[in-house]
Design an enzyme around this catalytic site. Structure first.
Site, PDB file in Angstrom:
ATOM      1  N   LYS A  32       0.953  -1.267   0.034  1.00 49.40           N
ATOM      2  CA  LYS A  32      -0.004   0.063   0.032  1.00 49.40           C
ATOM      3  C   LYS A  32       0.715   1.138  -0.007  1.00 49.40           C
ATOM      4  O   LYS A  32       1.946   1.148  -0.475  1.00 49.40           O
ATOM      5  CB  LYS A  32      -0.992   0.059   1.152  1.00 49.40           C
ATOM      6  N   HIS A  68      -8.781  -3.786  -5.804  1.00 51.58           N
ATOM      7  CA  HIS A  68      -8.604  -3.997  -4.578  1.00 51.58           C
ATOM      8  C   HIS A  68      -9.623  -3.201  -3.752  1.00 51.58           C
ATOM      9  O   HIS A  68     -10.071  -2.087  -4.211  1.00 51.58           O
ATOM     10  CB  HIS A  68      -7.163  -3.409  -3.994  1.00 51.58           C
ATOM     11  N   GLU A  85      -9.789  -0.943  -1.467  1.00 49.97           N
ATOM     12  CA  GLU A  85      -9.477   0.411  -1.074  1.00 49.97           C
ATOM     13  C   GLU A  85      -9.723   1.337  -2.488  1.00 49.97           C
ATOM     14  O   GLU A  85     -10.036   2.317  -2.811  1.00 49.97           O
ATOM     15  CB  GLU A  85      -8.052   0.341  -0.771  1.00 49.97           C
ATOM     16  N   GLU A 145     -10.844 -11.096  -0.714  1.00 50.17           N
ATOM     17  CA  GLU A 145     -10.332 -10.240   0.480  1.00 50.17           C
ATOM     18  C   GLU A 145     -11.882  -9.637   0.860  1.00 50.17           C
ATOM     19  O   GLU A 145     -12.420  -8.595   0.488  1.00 50.17           O
ATOM     20  CB  GLU A 145      -9.400  -9.151   0.051  1.00 50.17           C
ATOM     21  N   GLY A 183      -7.351  -5.194   7.476  1.00 52.35           N
ATOM     22  CA  GLY A 183      -6.899  -4.395   8.547  1.00 52.35           C
ATOM     23  C   GLY A 183      -7.558  -4.333   9.868  1.00 52.35           C
ATOM     24  O   GLY A 183      -7.323  -3.280  10.832  1.00 52.35           O
ATOM     25  N   GLY A 242      -1.334  -7.697   4.050  1.00 53.60           N
ATOM     26  CA  GLY A 242      -1.161  -6.129   3.861  1.00 53.60           C
ATOM     27  C   GLY A 242       0.017  -5.911   5.223  1.00 53.60           C
ATOM     28  O   GLY A 242       0.848  -6.054   4.856  1.00 53.60           O
TER      29      GLY A 242
HETATM   30  P1  PGA Z   1      -4.285  -6.696   5.665  1.00 49.23           P
HETATM   31  O1  PGA Z   1      -4.676  -6.153   4.297  1.00 49.23           O
HETATM   32  O2  PGA Z   1      -3.427  -8.237   5.484  1.00 49.23           O
HETATM   33  O3  PGA Z   1      -3.532  -5.487   6.327  1.00 49.23           O
HETATM   34  O4  PGA Z   1      -5.694  -6.707   6.397  1.00 49.23           O
HETATM   35  C1  PGA Z   1      -4.545  -7.137   3.267  1.00 49.23           C
HETATM   36  C2  PGA Z   1      -4.915  -6.434   2.138  1.00 49.23           C
HETATM   37  O5  PGA Z   1      -5.551  -5.310   1.773  1.00 49.23           O
HETATM   38  O6  PGA Z   1      -4.535  -6.780   0.791  1.00 49.23           O
END
Ligand code: PGA
Length: 245
Positions: free
Chosen positions: A11, A95, A97, A165, A171, A228
Site C-alpha cells: 500500500k 482492491h 480500497e 478479501e 486491517g 497487507g
Molecule cells: P491486511 O490487508 O493484511 O492488512 O488486512 C490485506 C490487503 O488489503 O490486501
C-alpha cells in the site's frame, strides 16, 4: 503439488526508499518453494525491482492506467508499459480500497485489465464483500457480480490470480471462519470454471499474520494469501511464507 502464493501488498508504505530497499533485500532470503510477490507503492517499484531482479520474488504494481497501455496525456497515471519498464510483472486490480475510495467500477476495471494484458502483466483480481453484505448473506452474489468483469475479456488462466478479501477483514484483525473461506473459494473456483478459467489460483486476504497463518494452510481451495500489514516487516512476513512452503 501446486506451488502456493504469498504476496505482500505494501500500500502507501514505507515512508522512504531506504526502508523499501531494506525490506526488498530481506525478501531475497525467502524460500523458493513458494511464489512470493511484493507490491510496493509506485515510487518504490523501480528500486525494489532492481534489488529483486535476479531473485524468485515477483514485483507488482498497485494500479494501472485504464486508458492507454503505452504513453499519453493521463495526469497522475502510470501505464502498463511504464510499469513493465520498471520491472513489474503483475498488477493488483480491484482492491477494495480502490473500489471504495476511487469508486472503481467493473467497466473501469475491465479497461485496466485489458491494458495490463497488452503488456503481458499478470492480473491479481481482488474481490470481496462489505460487512453489511456479509451480514445480509449476499457474499456469493457480490462475488459473482465482481467476477463478471472477466466476461468478454481475452484472458487465460496463466495470466490471472483471484484474491478473496472480505472488506471487513482488511486491517481489522477479523477473519471469516475457515469453513466460510473454503466455501467461498469453492464458489469462486466454480464461477471461474464456468468462465473457462478453471486453473486460476484463489488467494485469501484480510488480516493474515504470522500468528494466524497456520489456519489457512493445507486446503486445496486456498492457493495462498495476500498480506497487507504483516508484509511490511520481514519478522512477520517470513513465517507466513514458510507456513506455505
Ligand atoms: P491486511 O490487508 O493484511 O492488512 O488486512 C490485506 C490487503 O488489503 O490486501
Amino acid at each position: 503439488m501446486k506451488k502456493k502464493y504469498v504476496i505482500g501488498n505494501w500500500k502507501a508504505n514505507p515512508s522512504n526508499s531506504e526502508q523499501a530497499r531494506a525490506l526488498a533485500k530481506s525478501l531475497k532470503e525467502l524460500t523458493d518453494k513458494v511464489n512470493v510477490g511484493c507490491v510496493p507503492s509506485f515510487v518504490h517499484v523501480g528500486v525494489v525491482a532492481d534489488i529483486l531482479a535476479n531473485s524468485n520474488v515477483w514485483v507488482g504494481v498497485q494500479d494501472i492506467c485504464a486508458f492507454t497501455a503505452d504513453t499519453g496525456a493521463f495526469t497522475g497515471d502510470i501505464s502498463a508499459e511504464q510499469a513493465v519498464d520498471l520491472g513489474a510483472r503483475f498488477v493488483l486490480i480491484g482492491h477494495s480500497e480502490r473500489r471504495s475510495y476511487y469508486k472503481e467500477s467493473n467497466a473501469l476495471l475491465a479497461k485496466k485489465i485489458t491494458q495490463a494484458l497488452t503488456k503481458n502483466l499478470a492480473i491479481v483480481l481482488c474481490v470481496g464483500e462489505t460487512k453489511e453484505q456479509y451480514e445480509k448473506k449476499e457474499t456469493l452474489a457480490v462475488l459473482d457480480e465482481q467476477l463478471s468483469v472477466l466476461a468478454g475479456l481475452d484472458i487465460s488462466s496463466a495470466h490471472l490470480v483471484v484474491a478473496y478479501e472480505p472488506v471487513w477483514a482488511i486491517g481489522t484483525g477479523l477473519t471469516p471462519t475457515i469453513d466460510e473461506i473454503v466455501e467461498v473459494h469453492s464458489h469462486i473456483k466454480a464461477n471461474l470454471t464456468s468462465q473457462h478459467l478453471g486453473d486460476v489460483c484463489v488467494l485469501y486476504g484480510g488480516s493474515v499474520n504470522d500468528k494466524n497463518v497456520t489456519e489457512f494452510v493445507g486446503f486445496v481451495e486456498i492457493d495462498g494469501v495476500l498480506v497487507g500489514g504483516a508484509s511490511l516487516k520481514i519478522e512477520s512476513f517470513a513465517p507466513i511464507v514458510s507456513a506455505f512452503a
